[in-house]
Design an enzyme around this catalytic site. Structure first.
Site, PDB file in Angstrom:
ATOM      1  N   ASP A 163     -89.945  53.473  22.709  1.00  0.00           N
ATOM      2  CA  ASP A 163     -90.666  51.996  22.191  1.00  0.00           C
ATOM      3  C   ASP A 163     -89.596  50.923  22.388  1.00  0.00           C
ATOM      4  OD1 ASP A 163     -92.946  53.317  22.275  1.00  0.00           O
ATOM      5  OD2 ASP A 163     -92.947  53.753  20.114  1.00  0.00           O
TER       6      ASP A 163
HETATM    7  N1  URA Z   1     -92.575  58.348  19.646  1.00  0.00           N
HETATM    8  C1  URA Z   1     -92.780  57.076  19.264  1.00  0.00           C
HETATM    9  O1  URA Z   1     -93.715  56.963  18.551  1.00  0.00           O
HETATM   10  N2  URA Z   1     -91.952  56.203  19.846  1.00  0.00           N
HETATM   11  C2  URA Z   1     -90.749  56.507  20.497  1.00  0.00           C
HETATM   12  O2  URA Z   1     -90.095  55.402  20.800  1.00  0.00           O
HETATM   13  C3  URA Z   1     -90.421  57.647  20.811  1.00  0.00           C
HETATM   14  C4  URA Z   1     -91.093  58.673  20.469  1.00  0.00           C
END
Ligand code: URA
Length: 242
Positions: free
Chosen positions: A102
């Site tokens: 993310d």
């Molecule tokens: N899980 C998440 O919620 N975000 C990420 O960036 C990676 C795994």
């Protein structure tokens, strides 16, 4: 000669399953003609178009390991003109990220033009460890750790078994640090797993993918994988397949 869906998947365009759906939905042309047959064989000389895009010809495979900083999107192009993970890497080769972190997540991310390896690393059946350090609000208990490990239901489907460990409690700020190892890569998986238990993820960092770590890298920096590491990764995904 190779099967059309395999060639599409290996180009890194999409997964084998999605490539099959594209073929069946009439989105794939070989030498200008739409094909619907899944078994269609193609050779390197054939011109393949998927959804109007010409499939890129094979080129030298490259592999980068990036320490993704916060505030960068994990795509090749962003419609809001934000900085992408690909912008951080100085290469003329068209590379793409293996899976996704993310915008606010930091940590290890692989980028490559090797679609075959990318797909294998992402496929849950290959059981590749993805290790996250998660800071959450509240104090996580043993019961919640057990639930994370046995799998929680997110978006109507249970997550597969994981490993979870409490690393630290901070009673003053009322937060916990958990190490979570998962093998899938569902959308916002870690955040959703904790949300299901009533916790909010405050900080998220991926520390390891299989045997690869961030060792020696600063946030925003990257390095190429060595041929030995690439071979080892292939061994990992091949071994765990059976
Ligand atoms: N899980 C998440 O919620 N975000 C990420 O960036 C990676 C795994």
């Amino acid at each position: 000669m190779e099967r059309l869906q395999k060639v599409i998947a290996n180009s890194g365009y999409t997964s084998r399953r999605k490539a099959e759906a594209l073929i069946q939905n009439g989105k794939v042309k070989v030498n200008g003609k739409t094909v619907y047959e899944l078994g269609t064989k193609v050779s390197t000389g054939d011109m393949i178009e998927v959804d109007g895009n010409l499939l890129q010809k094979e080129e030298q495979k490259v592999y980068f390991l990036l320490y993704k900083p916060r505030g960068v999107v994990t795509t090749t192009q962003d419609d809001k003109n934000r900085k992408t993970v690909v912008d951080l890497i100085d290469t003329a080769v068209r590379i793409y990220p293996v899976g996704r972190l993310d915008y606010d997540t930091t940590g290890i991310l692989l980028l490559t033009n090797d679609g075959q390896l990318a797909n294998m690393l992402m496929h849950p059946k290959n059981n590749i460890d993805k290790v996250y350090i998660v800071k959450v609000n509240g104090l996580i208990g043993k019961e919640q750790i057990k639930r994370l490990q046995s799998g929680v239901v997110i978006e109507g489907r249970k997550t597969s078994k994981s490993q979870a460990k409490i690393k630290k409690y901070d009673k003053k700020t009322n937060t916990s640090i958990v190490e979570l190892t998962i093998h899938e890569g569902r959308n916002h998986q870690v955040k959703k797993m904790f949300e299901t238990l009533g916790y909010q993820v405050l900080k998220l960092k991926r520390e390891r993918i299989s045997f690869l770590t961030l060792s020696g890298l600063k946030s925003g920096a990257y390095r190429m994988l060595s041929p030995k590491e690439v071979k080892k990764l292939y061994n990992e995904v091949m071994q765990k397949k059976v």
